[in-house]
Motif scaffolding. Structure first.
Motif, mmCIF file in Angstrom:
data_model
loop_
_atom_site.group_PDB
_atom_site.id
_atom_site.type_symbol
_atom_site.label_atom_id
_atom_site.label_comp_id
_atom_site.label_asym_id
_atom_site.label_seq_id
_atom_site.Cartn_x
_atom_site.Cartn_y
_atom_site.Cartn_z
ATOM 1 N N UNK A 1 84.307 -10.400 -69.448
ATOM 2 C CA UNK A 1 84.477 -11.309 -68.326
ATOM 3 C C UNK A 1 83.567 -12.360 -67.977
ATOM 4 N N UNK A 2 82.417 -12.053 -68.468
ATOM 5 C CA UNK A 2 81.483 -13.284 -68.526
ATOM 6 C C UNK A 2 81.787 -14.282 -69.379
ATOM 7 N N UNK B 1 83.607 -19.873 -69.473
ATOM 8 C CA UNK B 1 84.501 -20.944 -70.003
ATOM 9 C C UNK B 1 85.243 -21.456 -69.025
ATOM 10 N N UNK B 2 85.764 -20.811 -67.898
ATOM 11 C CA UNK B 2 86.415 -21.335 -66.878
ATOM 12 C C UNK B 2 85.622 -22.147 -65.742
ATOM 13 N N UNK B 3 84.295 -21.613 -65.558
ATOM 14 C CA UNK B 3 83.489 -22.004 -64.707
ATOM 15 C C UNK B 3 83.594 -21.284 -63.439
ATOM 16 N N UNK B 4 82.810 -20.396 -63.293
ATOM 17 C CA UNK B 4 82.668 -19.390 -62.019
ATOM 18 C C UNK B 4 80.959 -19.177 -62.326
ATOM 19 N N UNK B 5 80.282 -19.474 -60.930
ATOM 20 C CA UNK B 5 78.831 -18.557 -61.103
ATOM 21 C C UNK B 5 79.085 -17.265 -60.823
ATOM 22 N N UNK B 6 78.048 -16.448 -61.337
ATOM 23 C CA UNK B 6 77.848 -14.845 -61.279
ATOM 24 C C UNK B 6 76.652 -14.356 -60.826
ATOM 25 N N UNK B 7 76.730 -13.610 -59.863
ATOM 26 C CA UNK B 7 75.557 -12.855 -59.281
ATOM 27 C C UNK B 7 75.885 -11.543 -59.998
ATOM 28 N N UNK C 1 74.412 -15.547 -70.978
ATOM 29 C CA UNK C 1 75.484 -16.265 -70.435
ATOM 30 C C UNK C 1 75.194 -17.411 -69.600
ATOM 31 N N UNK C 2 75.577 -18.527 -69.464
ATOM 32 C CA UNK C 2 75.255 -19.491 -68.521
ATOM 33 C C UNK C 2 75.806 -19.373 -67.113
ATOM 34 N N UNK C 3 77.083 -18.776 -67.024
ATOM 35 C CA UNK C 3 77.734 -18.075 -65.813
ATOM 36 C C UNK C 3 76.798 -17.472 -64.832
ATOM 37 N N UNK C 4 76.005 -16.539 -65.422
ATOM 38 C CA UNK C 4 75.070 -15.789 -64.766
ATOM 39 C C UNK C 4 73.943 -16.488 -64.272
ATOM 40 N N UNK C 5 73.810 -16.881 -62.895
ATOM 41 C CA UNK C 5 72.865 -17.688 -62.177
ATOM 42 C C UNK C 5 71.721 -16.824 -61.504
#
Length: 1021
Positions: free
Chosen positions: A395-396, A401-407, A450-454
Motif C-alpha cells: 500500500x505504501x 507512486x500515486x502521491x498520498x501523504x501517510x500518517x 517510504x517518502x509517502x510516510x510523513x
C-alpha cells in the motif's frame, strides 16, 4: 497441549522466539535490469507461498492435533480441509466474525486469554531449488492474527505475535533441496489481543502474503535512506545507511555500489563504498551522503521518484545481489505551528483507512489497494491515516507512486479498558513497555524508507502513559526526519503535534486561534456513517483560514460490511450481530465514504467538492469576470484547463475552453469568460469545470478536479400565452367533495379538507395525500437525537381537523380551507395549521400549508413538509434544482443546479442500514411521469425539497438490511419545506445551529399541474 498459564501466547514479556530483527521490506534481485522492474515476480530470489493450504480448526490449543508439523503425520486426516492463504478462517466457515467497537469479546484479565482459544493449524509444502541451497533463506509473514508458532520439516522455527506487522524467520538451517514442509499454528487470542482492540471485525488467520527470500551469505540486511534539502530547497543530500551482514563463514572484502537514477534512467548520483572482511554473523554499516543537484521534489501533488540501486559486489566486482528502492526527495518539518513539506505548508485532505474487502476481510489484494488509491486521488484526497495499524507494505508503494501523504499508525489500541474505568491501565504499566515499543519499532523499521510516510502515530485510543513516552522516545531517537503523533497525548507531552477527534467547529476555531509552536490535527472528524456527514464545508472554512490547522482525516474510508446472501440468493452486507456475535456494536462498523463494494457514497462526492483545490468567485457574472484561487499546496494552475458553458433551462446555450495562468499556491487571478447576454426563458447558469490537461497515473485528461456555478441575469422575455382553461365545477357525494376542471378531477374528504385522489385524463395521479409530516426514517447520525424524537412522539403525530370550508373566488377558482391541529399523543404541544387548496380552470392544484408551534415543542424536527402516494407507473422523475445525487441542508455543496432526470429506483441511495435517503434540495419544480410522458409536475414557491421511493418512511425505519425491504405498488413522495441537517452525531458533533430544523411559524406552497412531457415544458410558472 495443556493450558498451564505458561503459554507463549499469554506472556506479554515474550514477544517472539527467533524472529529476525525488524528491517525494511525489500526484495533482492540478481542484477540491475531485473531490479528496475520492481516486480516481485521478476526476482529469482523471491518465492510466494500464497495458495490453498491444508487446514485444521480446533476450539482450543488443547484440542488441536499434536505433532501435525511432523513429516510422518502429513496425511489427509479426518478434520483437515483446504483454506486460502491469505485469508481469515471465520470467512471460510470456521468460527464466526465478531464485531466490536471497543468491547473486548473475552473476560479482561491481562495477559491471560480464554483457554477456549480457537486454533488454526496450517500446512503446506514448498520446493527449494538446488541453487538456493547454500544461500540464506528467510520466511516472511506479512500478517497473522493474532499469534503463531512455525515449524519447518518438523523442527521448531519460532514464535511471533503482533497481527498487522511483519514477522521474518531465518530458516536456512531447516530447509533442504526439494520439497519441504511448512507448518504454522495460529491462535485467535493472545496477550497481544489486549493491544489490538481496534474498531473492526475480529478475524483470525494468515491474512497477508507469505513468502521466501533468498540472499547470499554476505548480504544487505537493511538500509535507511533520508533526504535533506539546502536552505533554499533547491539542492539536496541523500543520506544512506546500508547494513551488510555476513553468514555462517567469514566474508571476503566486498563493496556496495549506490546509484540514483532519475525517471529517464539518467544517473543523478553515485558512489562505491568498500565493505571490510566480516566475521561470521557480523554486521557492517556503510554510512554515506550523496549530493544531488536540483532533484525533483516528492509531494502528494508531485510524486516524483528516483530509482535507487544498491549493488553488493564481491572483490572481483561481480554482483552478489541488487536491492532496488524508489526514493522521493522530501523534507518534513514543523515551523511556527505549521506542517511543512519541502518548505511549503501542506493541508491534509485525509481519510482514515482500514484494510477491508467485503468477501475477504482484511486480506486485501494489490488491485483492491490500487483501486482505493486511485479513487482517493480522483476525489481530491491527498492523505491517509492507516487506522489503526500498519497496512500491507505494498500500500505504501502505491502511495509513493500515486502521491498520498501517510500518517502511519502503530498496531495499538486498548480501547476496551475505558469500559472498566481504567483507560491507562496497560499504557502506564512499565511491565508492558517492551510490548508497546516493539509495535512502533517494527512499524518504523519496515516502512522507514517510504517518502509517502510523513508522520508516525503511536496508536489509537489507548489512554496515555509511560509506555507511549517510551515509544515516542524510541521513534524520535531512530528517525529524526518525521514528527510523532498520538491523539491520546492531549497535552502533546511526547508528540510533535496536537491531535483531537471529532472536535466541534467551535473547538476547531479555538484551536486555530491558539498560539503554539505545534500544529493541531483533527485525526478523526466528520463521522461518515450512513447518510452524511454534514458540516464539511464549515470544517474546511476553518482549515483554510487557520495555518495552525493543517486539515485532518474523515472517519472513515469504507463500510466494513461482509457480503452475505439470504436463503433465496439476495445479497446484503452483514454487520455486528448478524453472525450471533455477542456483545457487538451493531452497524457502527458501517461508517465509510464508500460502500462495501467501493461504490462512492453521496458523502464522498460532497467531500470532493468541499476539498477541491480550485475555488472560483464571481466578480461580475453577466460580464464573465471570475476570480480563481489556487488551493493546491505545490502545483500551479496551468496544469488544468477551464471548460465552461452556459445552460438555460437545463440546455447548453454557450460553451468554450480557456487556458489557466500559472497561479501559485494560495494566490488568486482574475479570468475573463466570454459569455454573451442570455435572452431565453428559464434559469441561466454559468458552469465552470477545472479539468486535467494531460493524463495522470490516476485519471485521464479531462478529469474534473473542481467546478463552480454562477447564476446569470436574463433579459426580459415576452410573457407566455395563457394556458387552456375550463370552468371549475364542484359537487359533493356523501363524505366526498369532487372538483373538476379541464381533464382534472380532484376528490377531497369534505370533513377534513384533505385530498383523497387526483385524476387526469382517466389516470389516477395521486392515491393519497398530500399530508403534513415531520417524520423521516432515522439516519445513523440521528443515533442519539432519535431517542428524544421518539420520546416526543414525532413519529406518531395526528391531524385533528377543527374546521373545513370551500367556496368559489371571484376569479372562478375553488378555495378549500382546512384548519387543524397537528400534535402528538401524551403531550399538550402541537402545531396550529391550515391547508389551503386553490383549484383553477387549468387543472392546477395549489396547496398552501401554514402553521405555527404552540406549547413546549421539541428542540428540532426531522423534516417539515408533505407526504403523498402516487401510482407506481409514474416513476420517471425530472427536476430543476440541485443534483444529480442526493443533497441535504448541510451536505449540498456537491449538488449542481440544473435539470436532471432519473427513475424512482435510481433516486434511492442504498445505505447498508436502510434510512432516510434520496432527498434533492433547492428545487424549483419536479415532475413525475409514466413511460409515455404523462403525469404531473410540482412547483415549489419559492422552492422545495423532494424525495420519491417505493418504500415508506416506516418501511425504511423497520428494515435492518436492504433485503428486509419490499417494494410497494405505490410511490411515496415527500415534498418538503425544510429538512433537518445531517451532522455527524453518530460519533461527532450534531448539526450546526443554522442547519437545525427548529419549530417555527411557517408558510409553504406547492403547485401541482397535470402534465405531459410530450406536449410542453414543465416550467409553467
Amino acid at each position: 497441549m495443556t493450558n498451564n498459564r505458561n503459554n507463549d501466547w499469554e506472556n506479554h514479556k515474550l514477544l517472539h522466539r527467533n524472529r529476525m530483527e525488524a528491517r525494511s521490506c525489500f526484495i533482492p534481485y540478481a542484477d540491475a535490469d531485473s531490479a528496475l522492474t520492481h516486480e516481485r515476480g521478476g526476482s529469482d530470489r523471491f518465492m510466494l507461498l500464497n495458495g490453498h493450504w491444508d487446514f485444521h480448526y480446533a476450539p482450543s490449543p488443547a484440542a488441536a492435533p499434536e505433532r501435525f508439523y511432523a513429516e510422518e503425520n502429513v496425511t489427509e486426516a479426518e478434520g483437515w480441509s483446504r483454506i486460502p492463504v491469505p485469508g481469515h478462517w471465520q470467512l471460510c466457515g470456521y468460527g464466526r466474525p465478531h464485531y466490536t467497537d471497543l468491547y473486548y469479546p473475552f473476560p479482561v484479565q491481562p495477559p491471560y486469554v480464554p483457554a477456549e482459544n480457537p486454533t488454526g493449524s496450517y500446512r503446506r509444502r514448498f520446493y527449494v531449488p538446488a541453487d538456493w541451497i547454500g544461500d540464506r533463506i528467510t520466511l516472511n509473514f506479512q500478517g497473522v492474527d493474532s499469534a503463531f508458532h512455525v515449524w519447518v520439516n518438523g523442527s521448531p522455527v519460532g514464535y511471533s505475535q503482533g497481527s498487522r506487522m511483519t514477522s521474518e524467520f531465518d530458516i536456512t538451517p531447516y530447509v533442504k533441496e526439494g520439497y519441504n514442509l511448512l507448518a504454522v499454528r495460529v491462535y485467535q487470542w493472545s496477550d497481544g489481543s489486549y493491544l489490538e482492540d481496534q474498531d473492526m471485525w475480529w478475524l483470525s488467520g494468515i491474512f497477508r502474503d507469505v513468502y521466501l527470500l533468498r540472499q547470499p551469505q554476505l548480504h544487505i540486511a537493511d538500509f535507511f535512506c533520508t533526504t535533506e534539502f539546502d536552505a533554499d530547497y533547491r539542492d539536496a543530500r541523500l543520506h544512506i545507511a546500508i547494513a551488510v551482514k555476513s553468514g555462517e563463514a567469514p566474508s571476503r572484502q566486498a563493496a556496495v555500489r549506490v546509484q540514483l537514477l532519475d525517471a529517464s534512467g539518467r544517473e543523478a548520483a553515485a558512489g562505491s563504498f568498500s565493505v571490510p572482511t566480516l566475521a561470521p554473523g557480523e554486521t557492517y554499516t556503510v554510512r554515506e551522503t550523496l549530493a544531488v543537484e536540483s532533484p525533483k521534489r516528492w509531494s502528494a501533488e508531485t510524486p516524483n521518484l528516483y530509482d535507487l540501486l544498491l549493488t553488493l559486489a564481491d572483490s572481483e566486482g561481480s554482483p552478489l545481489e541488487v536491492v532496488p528502492w524508489r526514493v522521493g526527495f522530501r523534507q518534513v518539518e514543523i515551523k511556527e505551528g505549521r506542517l511543512l513539506v519541502n518548505g511549503a505548508p501542506v493541508t491534509l485532505r485525509g481519510v482514515n483507512r482500514h484494510d477491508h474487502h467485503p468477501d475477504t476481510g482484511r486480506a486485501v489484494t494489490l488491485d483492491t489497494m490500487r483501486e482505493d488509491v486511485v479513487m482517493m486521488k480522483r476525489f481530491n484526497i491527498n492523505a491517509v491515516r492507516t487506522a489503526h495499524y500498519p497496512n500491507d507494505p505494498r500500500f505504501y508503494e502505491l502511495c509513493d507512486k500515486y502521491g498520498l501523504y501517510v500518517m502511519e499508525e502503530a498496531d495499538l489500541e486498548t480501547h476496551g479498558f475505558e469500559l472498566i474505568g481504567d483507560a491507562n491501565r496497560l499504557s502506564d504499566d512499565p511491565a508492558w513497555q517492551e510490548a508497546y515499543v516493539d509495535r512502533i519499532e517494527r512499524m518504523v523499521m519496515r516502512d522507514k524508507n517510504h517518502p509517502s510516510v510523513i508522520m508516525w502515530s503511536l496508536g489509537n485510543e489507548s489512554g496515555f502513559g509511560c509506555n507511549h513516552e517510551a515509544m515516542a522516545a524510541w521513534c524520535r531517537g531512530y528517525d529524526k526526519t518525521r514528527p510523532v503523533h498520538y491523539e491520546g497525548d492531549k497535552e502533546a507531552k511526547a508528540c510533535d503535534v496536537y491531535s483531537t477527534m471529532y472536535s466541534s467547529h467551535e473547538k476547531c476555531i479555538a484551536f486555530g486561534e491558539t498560539e503554539s509552536g505545534k500544529p493541531h490535527i483533527v485525526c478523526e472528524y466528520a463521522h461518515a456513517m450512513g447518510n452524511g456527514p454534514g458540516g464539511l464545508k464549515e470544517y474546511w472554512d476553518i482549515f483554510n483560514k487557520y495555518e495552525r490547522m493543517p486539515g485532518g482525516f474523515v472517519w472513515e474510508w469504507i463500510d466494513h460490511g461482509l457480503r452475505q446472501f439470504t436463503p433465496d440468493g439476495r445479497e446484503y452486507y452483514a454487520y455486528g450481530g448478524d453472525f450471533g456475535d455477542e456483545p457487538n456494536n451493531g452497524n457502527f462498523v458501517i461508517d465509510g465514504l464508500v460502500f462495501p463494494d467501493r461504490t462512492p457514497s453521496p458523502g464522498l462526492y460532497e467531500l470532493k467538492k468541499i476539498m477541491e483545490p480550485v475555488e472560483a468567485e464571481a466578480l461580475d457574472p453577466s460580464a464573465g469576470k471570475v476570480r480563481i484561487r489556487n488551493r493546491y499546496d505545490v502545483l500551479t494552475l496551468d496544469h488544468l484547463r477551464l471548460v465552461w458553458n452556459v445552460t438555460v433551462a437545463g440546455e447548453v446555450a454557450q460553451s468554450g475552453q480557456l487556458e489557466l495562468p500559472p497561479v501559485a499556491p494560495g494566490e488568486t487571478a482574475d479570468v475573463q469568460i466570454p459569455v454573451r447576454p442570455v435572452r431565453n426563458a428559464g434559469e441561466a447558469w454559468c458552469n465552470l469545470s477545472f479539468v486535467t490537461k494531460s493524463d495522470t497515473l490516476w485519471a485521464g485528461h479531462g478529469h474534473e478536479v473542481a467546478w463552480a456555478q454562477f447564476a446569470l441575469p436574463q433579459a426580459a422575455v415576452a410573457p407566455r400565452t395563457a394556458r387552456v382553461c375550463s370552468p371549475v365545477r364542484h359537487w359533493t357525494e356523501g363524505a366526498r367533495l369532487y372538483v373538476e376542471s379541464l381533464d382534472s378531477l380532484a376528490v377531497f374528504d369534505k370533513r377534513r379538507g384533505m385530498l383523497l385522489e387526483w385524476h387526469y385524463a382517466g389516470m389516477q395521479l395521486v392515491r393519497s395525500g398530500p399530508e403534513m409530516t415531520v417524520w423521516r426514517a432515522p439516519i445513523d447520525n440521528d443515533m442519539y437525537a432519535v431517542q428524544d424524537m421518539r420520546k416526543n412522539y414525532l413519529d406518531r403525530m395526528t391531524h385533528d381537523v377543527q374546521q373545513c370550508s370551500w367556496s368559489l373566488s371571484d376569479e372562478g377558482k375553488l378555495v378549500i380551507s382546512s384548519r387543524f391541529r397537528f400534535a402528538p399523543p401524551v403531550y399538550d404541544w402541537g402545531f396550529d395549521c391550515e391547508y389551503r387548496y386553490t383549484i383553477d380552470g387549468s387543472g392546477k392544484l395549489s396547496l398552501e400549508l401554514c402553521g405555527g408551534p404552540q406549547g413546549s415543542v421539541p428542540k428540532a424536527l426531522p423534516r417539515l413538509g408533505l407526504q403523498m402516494e402516487i401510482a407506481s407507473s409514474f416513476d420517471r422523475v425530472k427536476w430543476s434544482g440541485r443534483g444529480p445525487g442526493e443533497t441535504y441542508p448541510d451536505s449540498k455543496e456537491s449538488g449542481r443546479f440544473g435539470v436532471y432526470q432519473a427513475t424512482v429506483d435510481a433516486l434511492y441511495t442504498p445505505y447498508v442500514y436502510p434510512q432516510e435517503n434520496g432527498n434533492r434540495s433547492d428545487c424549483r419544480w419536479v415532475s413525475f411521469t409514466d413511460l409515455m410522458g404523462a403525469g404531473f409536475v410540482v412547483a415549489g414557491q419559492p422552492q422545495l425539497h423532494f424525495s420519491a421511493h417505493r418504500y415508506s418512511a416506516q418501511d425504511l425505519e423497520r428494515a435492518k438490511h436492504a433485503t428486509d425491504l419490499r417494494k410497494r405498488d405505490a410511490i411515496t413522495v415527500h415534498l418538503d419545506y425544510m429538512q433537518n441537517g445531517l451532522g455527524s452525531a453518530s460519533c461527532g458533533p450534531a448539526q450546526l445551529p443554522q442547519y437545525e430544523l427548529r419549530p417555527h411559524d411557517f408558510r409553504f406552497r406547492v403547485d401541482l399541474l397535470p402534465f405531459n412531457d410530450n406536449a410542453r415544458s414543465p416550467v409553467f410558472l
